[in-house]
Design an enzyme around this catalytic site. Structure first.
Site, PDB file in Angstrom:
ATOM      1  N   ASP A 149      11.100  -5.270  -0.844  1.00  0.00           N
ATOM      2  CA  ASP A 149      10.639  -4.382  -1.238  1.00  0.00           C
ATOM      3  C   ASP A 149      11.432  -2.603  -0.952  1.00  0.00           C
ATOM      4  O   ASP A 149      10.038  -2.328  -0.142  1.00  0.00           O
ATOM      5  CB  ASP A 149       9.316  -4.288  -0.311  1.00  0.00           C
ATOM      6  CG  ASP A 149       8.181  -5.903  -0.271  1.00  0.00           C
ATOM      7  OD1 ASP A 149       8.934  -6.851  -1.055  1.00  0.00           O
ATOM      8  OD2 ASP A 149       7.172  -5.945  -0.223  1.00  0.00           O
ATOM      9  N   CYS A 170       7.860 -10.940  -4.937  1.00  0.00           N
ATOM     10  CA  CYS A 170       9.289 -11.684  -3.842  1.00  0.00           C
ATOM     11  C   CYS A 170       8.897 -12.838  -4.565  1.00  0.00           C
ATOM     12  O   CYS A 170      10.561 -13.558  -5.139  1.00  0.00           O
ATOM     13  CB  CYS A 170       8.378 -12.184  -2.801  1.00  0.00           C
ATOM     14  SG  CYS A 170       8.084 -10.635  -1.804  1.00  0.00           S
ATOM     15  N   HIS A 186      13.689  -6.734  -4.345  1.00  0.00           N
ATOM     16  CA  HIS A 186      13.000  -6.590  -5.093  1.00  0.00           C
ATOM     17  C   HIS A 186      12.804  -4.781  -5.007  1.00  0.00           C
ATOM     18  O   HIS A 186      13.013  -4.256  -4.670  1.00  0.00           O
ATOM     19  CB  HIS A 186      12.145  -6.805  -6.012  1.00  0.00           C
ATOM     20  CG  HIS A 186      10.899  -6.909  -5.018  1.00  0.00           C
ATOM     21  ND1 HIS A 186      10.265  -5.988  -4.430  1.00  0.00           N
ATOM     22  CD2 HIS A 186      10.263  -8.286  -4.235  1.00  0.00           C
ATOM     23  CE1 HIS A 186       9.574  -6.489  -3.666  1.00  0.00           C
ATOM     24  NE2 HIS A 186       9.489  -7.951  -4.145  1.00  0.00           N
TER      25      HIS A 186
END
Length: 625
Positions: A38, A77, A246
């Site tokens: 993240d 995710c 990501h």
């Protein structure tokens, strides 16, 4: 049994020797992925002027290459990791919904890419997050657990190891108001940059500072992993990839196809013994575009294994990849659909500095309630300030209907606040990127033009083949969806013809187009009301009611509630509940009073359905507090 074990060991040895024969060195390289959860590139000074220093990752970059243009293809995710493990685009495989309500099955000789490494004699380990939307076969990992390590391999055996770091995960920003008042950050909140579409408040400054603190902690963990590799004498023969799984977690990042949700940091350490496999110099940077769909193919190429033809990705390192080839790459594609209980359908392509976003359901505003997102105090404050009319136009956009398409100059507008889609100076660029996106969607084809619940029933056992079989139908649905990009008067008759189609999904997309235009045409209303009353598909009755509700032609509450009670499919019911949330929380402010005892028991067993109902039935207003 002993004979079988010896045979497998001999096969592995032969595979390794075969690999070695193609290299100048004695054995194929080891490969390690260090994956932090993240975090986009925007918070690290190695990639962005507003970021914090990460000395261990910077040290890794000194012995390798910095990829300035690395992208996840999905902004959450499971969708991102399903792309990574398969090296295939999610919409082609129906593996891009988060979280999964059903796992897809790989067919047509397709494998998760570590399986090819194992067949070639590699020791493959994962520590330890998987989160795939694909059923995992037994041949993927030698060990996938919190104890997985390269140290358990046989002497001389090459390895591929994944090490996941959860320190920067979104949950770390789920602090309480008490923590906010009493716990200080190491990073000075007043020195932190707050992006322009966010409220410039103390809470947002604090959230930015805390996030940067966690990035510093994550960087130390990266250093610890590299130290263990050095301790084992492996740095000279091990490629080390550091990247984020990501984009970041500050509001409007994770789950959204903006650069803060997709543009990830990537550094690759080049081992001295294998520097001939890379044409880039150590300590250099590249602006060549690389995407998650390419990562598995790249690992196979570095290992000397032929990349299967049914993979979508292209290697960006290893044999056959020149510096000129890499630097010429300037495109990346991305996708977002269901994110937990929140539905949308968005696609994007970035080419060079320009980004094109296609919002297929623009009435689904970005800030639509998502339970996990709104555990973050910054999300809650953002919504409250919007409802109190204390935000400027740029900051308010997150809570308002979108345009069907958007175009951004990322170099000049890195936070995508100035939509150029209607600017005549950029019409050629708009048409170019629109065509690229359509060609990409057609080439897969993109399965999301069917509703998710239909795919779960009909495509999950072999989605790639299903897509090829239904390529013509999918092309038609895409054509209908793209009627929303034309002037209404020029496509009005075509929309009406599709509303009368015998194909339920042609009617489905025609209804979505109606909701996008929100035109109050008499014939359109009559056709929609016919669907609203009598359609064979419950979801079409809901889409028709949604159009009538968005335009305030008719109150949709009774019809949508009735469809919800009739549904026996939890995925279908979840999509219906998305319309309920939109009509309740959007500009129309309809009031629903859903009775759980009228909902089918099989539907109520779904966790995401329960989350939606819990929110919708909470009479304590406002919902976001």
């Amino acid at each position: 049994m002993k004979l079988r074990f010896v045979s497998l060991a001999l096969l592995a040895l032969i595979s390794i020797q075969t690999l070695c024969s193609t290299n100048k060195t004695a054995t194929p390289p080891n490969i390690v992925w260090i994956v932090s959860e993240d975090n986009s590139k925007h918070y690290m000074s190695l990639f962005d002027e507003n970021g914090i220093e990460t000395p261990n990752i910077e040290k890794l970059a000194n012995s390798g290459v910095i990829f300035n243009r690395a992208f996840s293809n999905a902004a959450v995710c499971s969708a991102a990791r399903s792309t990574l493990i398969s090296s295939c685009y999610g919409p082609r495989m129906a593996s891009h919904y988060h979280r999964k309500m059903g796992c897809i099955i790989l067919q047509d000789s397709m494998e998760m890419f570590p399986a090819y490494l194992r067949k070639a004699g590699y020791y493959t380990t994962n520590n330890s997050k998987e989160d795939y939307n694909i059923i995992k076969a037994d041949n993927v990992w030698d060990n996938s657990s919190k104890k997985a390590s390269w140290r358990n391999r046989k002497d001389g055996q090459p390895f591929f190891h994944v090490q996941n770091i959860g320190t920067t995960h979104e949950g770390r920003l789920h602090f309480t108001e008490e923590q906010y008042r009493t716990e200080k950050t190491k990073c000075d909140p007043n020195s932190c940059f707050v992006q322009p579409n966010h409220p410039q408040t103390d809470l947002f400054k604090y959230s930015n500072a805390l996030y940067r603190d966690e990035i510093v902690n994550m960087d130390q963990e990266v250093g610890d992993i590299v130290s263990k590799l050095k301790e084992d004498g492996l740095l000279e023969n091990t490629f080390i990839f550091y990247y984020g799984d990501h984009g970041g977690v500050l509001p409007g990042s994770k789950g959204y196809l903006y650069e803060t949700g997709l543009h990830v940091p990537l550094v690759v350490h080049i081992p001295e013994k294998y520097k001939e496999l890379v044409t880039l110099e150590k300590g250099s940077k590249t602006n060549g575009f690389v995407s998650f769909v390419d990562f598995g193919a790249t690992v196979l190429n570095l290992a000397g294994i032929e990349v299967p033809k049914n993979m979508d990705g292209k290697p960006f390192l290893g044999k056959g990849v020149s510096k000129e080839d890499l630097e010429s790459r300037d495109e990346t594609y991305s996708y977002a659909d269901r994110f937990d209980e929140k539905y949308d359908m968005v696609r994007a392509v970035r080419k060079g500095n320009f980004k094109y976003i296609r919002n297929y359901q623009p009435f689904n505003f970005d800030g639509l309630m998502n339970n996990y997102r709104y555990k973050q105090l910054a999300y809650k404050e953002w919504r409250e300030l919007y409802e109190a009319k204390k935000l400027n136009t740029v900051q308010s956009a997150f809570f308002e209907p979108k345009q069907a398409e958007a175009l951004y100059d990322i170099e000049k507008d890195p936070f995508e606040t100035n939509n150029l889609a209607t600017d005549s100076k950029y019409s050629d660029k708009l048409l170019e990127l629109r065509a690229k996106l359509e060609n990409w969607e057609n080439s897969m084809p993109d399965l999301s033009f069917y509703p998710e619940h239909y795919l779960l029933k009909n495509a999950i056992s072999d989605p790639a083949s299903f897509g090829q079989t239904h390529k013509k139908e999918l092309s038609t649905y895409r054509h209908i969806a793209n009627l929303s990009l034309s002037d209404f008067d020029s496509v009005e008759s075509e929309i009406k013809s599709y509303l009368k189609s015998n194909d339920p999904w042609e009617r489905y997309w025609a209804l979505i187009v109606c909701s996008g235009f929100q035109k109050k045409d008499t014939k359109l209303i009559a056709l929609t009301k016919e669907i609203y009353m009598n359609d064979s598909e419950l979801i079409n009755r809901v889409r028709a009611a949604e159009y009538l509700g968005l335009t305030k032609i008719e109150n949709p509450v009774k019809a949508i509630s009735k469809a919800l009670y009739e549904s026996t499919d939890s995925a279908e019911a979840l999509l219906i509940l998305n319309s309920v949330t939109l009509l309740q929380d959007g500009r129309q402010k309809y009031s629903f009073d859903l009775k759980e005892n009228k909902i089918q028991k099989s539907v109520l067993e779904n966790k995401l359905v329960k989350q939606r109902l819990s929110y919708l039935n909470d009479l304590q207003r406002p919902h976001y507090r």
